[in-house]
Design a protein around this motif. Structure first.
Motif, PDB file in Angstrom:
ATOM      1  N   PRO A 173       0.797  -1.237   0.000  1.00 12.33           N
ATOM      2  CA  PRO A 173       0.000   0.000   0.000  1.00 12.33           C
ATOM      3  C   PRO A 173       0.829   1.286   0.000  1.00 12.33           C
ATOM      4  N   GLY A 174       2.112   1.167   0.324  1.00 15.61           N
ATOM      5  CA  GLY A 174       2.983   2.337   0.273  1.00 15.61           C
ATOM      6  C   GLY A 174       3.692   2.486  -1.055  1.00 15.61           C
ATOM      7  N   GLY A 175       3.428   1.560  -1.995  1.00 18.14           N
ATOM      8  CA  GLY A 175       4.013   1.644  -3.322  1.00 18.14           C
ATOM      9  C   GLY A 175       5.352   0.950  -3.462  1.00 18.14           C
ATOM     10  N   LYS A 176       5.749   0.165  -2.461  1.00 11.54           N
ATOM     11  CA  LYS A 176       7.025  -0.552  -2.510  1.00 11.54           C
ATOM     12  C   LYS A 176       6.797  -2.001  -2.928  1.00 11.54           C
ATOM     13  N   LEU A 177       7.793  -2.583  -3.596  1.00 15.78           N
ATOM     14  CA  LEU A 177       7.678  -3.970  -4.030  1.00 15.78           C
ATOM     15  C   LEU A 177       7.561  -4.902  -2.832  1.00 15.78           C
ATOM     16  N   ASN A 178       6.541  -5.746  -2.854  1.00 18.06           N
ATOM     17  CA  ASN A 178       6.372  -6.772  -1.824  1.00 18.06           C
ATOM     18  C   ASN A 178       6.731  -8.142  -2.357  1.00 18.06           C
ATOM     19  N   ALA A 179       6.334  -8.435  -3.600  1.00 20.10           N
ATOM     20  CA  ALA A 179       6.616  -9.742  -4.184  1.00 20.10           C
ATOM     21  C   ALA A 179       6.629  -9.636  -5.699  1.00 20.10           C
ATOM     22  N   LEU A 180       7.381 -10.537  -6.299  1.00 21.26           N
ATOM     23  CA  LEU A 180       7.489 -10.618  -7.753  1.00 21.26           C
ATOM     24  C   LEU A 180       7.188 -12.054  -8.157  1.00 21.26           C
ATOM     25  N   PHE A 181       6.202 -12.226  -9.033  1.00 25.26           N
ATOM     26  CA  PHE A 181       5.763 -13.557  -9.430  1.00 25.26           C
ATOM     27  C   PHE A 181       6.149 -13.834 -10.876  1.00 25.26           C
ATOM     28  N   SER A 182       6.615 -15.042 -11.133  1.00 24.71           N
ATOM     29  CA  SER A 182       6.975 -15.419 -12.492  1.00 24.71           C
ATOM     30  C   SER A 182       5.734 -15.826 -13.268  1.00 24.71           C
ATOM     31  N   GLN A 183       5.897 -16.037 -14.572  1.00 22.69           N
ATOM     32  CA  GLN A 183       4.778 -16.445 -15.414  1.00 22.69           C
ATOM     33  C   GLN A 183       4.269 -17.839 -15.051  1.00 22.69           C
ATOM     34  N   ASP A 184       5.059 -18.577 -14.277  1.00 24.63           N
ATOM     35  CA  ASP A 184       4.669 -19.937 -13.905  1.00 24.63           C
ATOM     36  C   ASP A 184       3.723 -19.995 -12.711  1.00 24.63           C
ATOM     37  N   VAL A 185       3.525 -18.875 -12.024  1.00 28.91           N
ATOM     38  CA  VAL A 185       2.631 -18.906 -10.871  1.00 28.91           C
ATOM     39  C   VAL A 185       1.216 -19.275 -11.321  1.00 28.91           C
ATOM     40  N   THR A 186       0.573 -20.135 -10.568  1.00 29.16           N
ATOM     41  CA  THR A 186      -0.796 -20.506 -10.899  1.00 29.16           C
ATOM     42  C   THR A 186      -1.767 -19.519 -10.267  1.00 29.16           C
ATOM     43  N   ALA A 187      -2.998 -19.535 -10.745  1.00 27.27           N
ATOM     44  CA  ALA A 187      -4.019 -18.651 -10.173  1.00 27.27           C
ATOM     45  C   ALA A 187      -4.243 -18.992  -8.707  1.00 27.27           C
ATOM     46  N   ASP A 188      -4.175 -20.279  -8.381  1.00 28.18           N
ATOM     47  CA  ASP A 188      -4.378 -20.709  -7.004  1.00 28.18           C
ATOM     48  C   ASP A 188      -3.268 -20.195  -6.096  1.00 28.18           C
ATOM     49  N   LYS A 189      -2.009 -20.316  -6.543  1.00 29.67           N
ATOM     50  CA  LYS A 189      -0.891 -19.828  -5.740  1.00 29.67           C
ATOM     51  C   LYS A 189      -0.914 -18.314  -5.624  1.00 29.67           C
ATOM     52  N   LEU A 190      -1.321 -17.645  -6.692  1.00 30.73           N
ATOM     53  CA  LEU A 190      -1.409 -16.188  -6.652  1.00 30.73           C
ATOM     54  C   LEU A 190      -2.470 -15.748  -5.653  1.00 30.73           C
ATOM     55  N   ALA A 191      -3.634 -16.393  -5.692  1.00 31.64           N
ATOM     56  CA  ALA A 191      -4.706 -16.063  -4.751  1.00 31.64           C
ATOM     57  C   ALA A 191      -4.268 -16.324  -3.314  1.00 31.64           C
ATOM     58  N   LYS A 192      -3.566 -17.431  -3.094  1.00 29.57           N
ATOM     59  CA  LYS A 192      -3.081 -17.766  -1.759  1.00 29.57           C
ATOM     60  C   LYS A 192      -2.103 -16.717  -1.260  1.00 29.57           C
ATOM     61  N   ALA A 193      -1.199 -16.273  -2.136  1.00 30.03           N
ATOM     62  CA  ALA A 193      -0.222 -15.253  -1.766  1.00 30.03           C
ATOM     63  C   ALA A 193      -0.908 -13.925  -1.444  1.00 30.03           C
ATOM     64  N   LEU A 194      -1.874 -13.543  -2.258  1.00 34.29           N
ATOM     65  CA  LEU A 194      -2.612 -12.300  -2.012  1.00 34.29           C
ATOM     66  C   LEU A 194      -3.385 -12.385  -0.699  1.00 34.29           C
ATOM     67  N   ARG A 195      -4.046 -13.499  -0.492  1.00 34.08           N
ATOM     68  CA  ARG A 195      -4.858 -13.668   0.713  1.00 34.08           C
ATOM     69  C   ARG A 195      -4.008 -13.602   1.978  1.00 34.08           C
TER      70      ARG A 195
END
Length: 206
Positions: A173-195
């Motif tokens: 929320p402060g505009g700083k990088l928290n995580a960088l995901f590769s093209q291999d990340v699945t929708a499930d893993k992305l949702a889990k990381a966001l959650r």
């Protein structure tokens, strides 16, 4: 997984990375995120035009998590696949998605007008905001996020394709990088990381 990101060097219409010597890391090292070398800044201010044809800046998204992807509407493969992952993950996190600003920044501003971006993104999730701008504005934001792209390179098929990197950037929320995901990340893993990150933020505020 260690991402090689260092100083961007510029050639006409070509942006690319050099490999860093350091193995130290700055971002969260986990199964769902790419590791970023320590001391490598990613992200920064931008001024662009949204798919609603209004000027926006990075400051407009302060207080929300920005999920940023660079691509273009004529992209035949990785862009639609990644946008679909973004759309699926937004649905999967439910009401928490209100705290996320999903952004699709074009690397083909000559063709990707606000209207074209809006029409294209309707195929995925209308919460994803398309951003375009002048060649100079796109070059500036790409440099800030260390994005590789090479506009105007014709494939043998004769189709005007834009070669580009395919990482997903999660900015806090402060505009700083928290995580960088590769093209291999699945929708499930992305949702889990966001959650997990949104839940941690909520716990910290209580």
């Amino acid at each position: 997984m260690l991402l090689g990101i260092a100083v961007l060097k510029f050639a006409p219409n070509l942006r690319h990375f050099n490999e860093p010597a350091s193995e130290k890391t700055a971002s969260t090292a986990s199964g769902d995120a790419v590791t970023v070398p320590a001391g490598v800044p990613i992200g920064g201010p931008f001024t662009l035009r949204s798919d609603k044809n209004v000027t926006v800046t990075d400051a407009d998204y302060r207080g929300r998590w920005m999920l940023v992807f660079f691509g273009y509407t004529n992209c035949p493969d990785e862009c639609p696949l990644t946008l679909q992952k973004m759309a699926t993950s937004l649905k999967d996190v439910g009401p928490l998605a209100d705290r996320i600003a999903p952004l699709f920044i074009t690397v083909d501003p000559a063709r990707d007008t606000p209207d074209r971006l809006a029409s294209y993104l309707e195929n995925f999730d209308t919460r994803i905001v398309g951003l375009t701008g002048s060649d100079e504005q796109i070059a500036a934001v790409a440099k800030a996020y260390r994005v590789y792209y090479a506009p105007g390179q014709n494939e043998q098929s004769g189709t005007d394709l834009v070669s580009h990197s395919t990482f997903l950037y999660l900015m806090n929320p402060g505009g700083k990088l928290n995580a960088l995901f590769s093209q291999d990340v699945t929708a499930d893993k992305l949702a889990k990381a966001l959650r997990s990150r949104l839940a941690a933020e909520h716990s910290a505020s209580n």
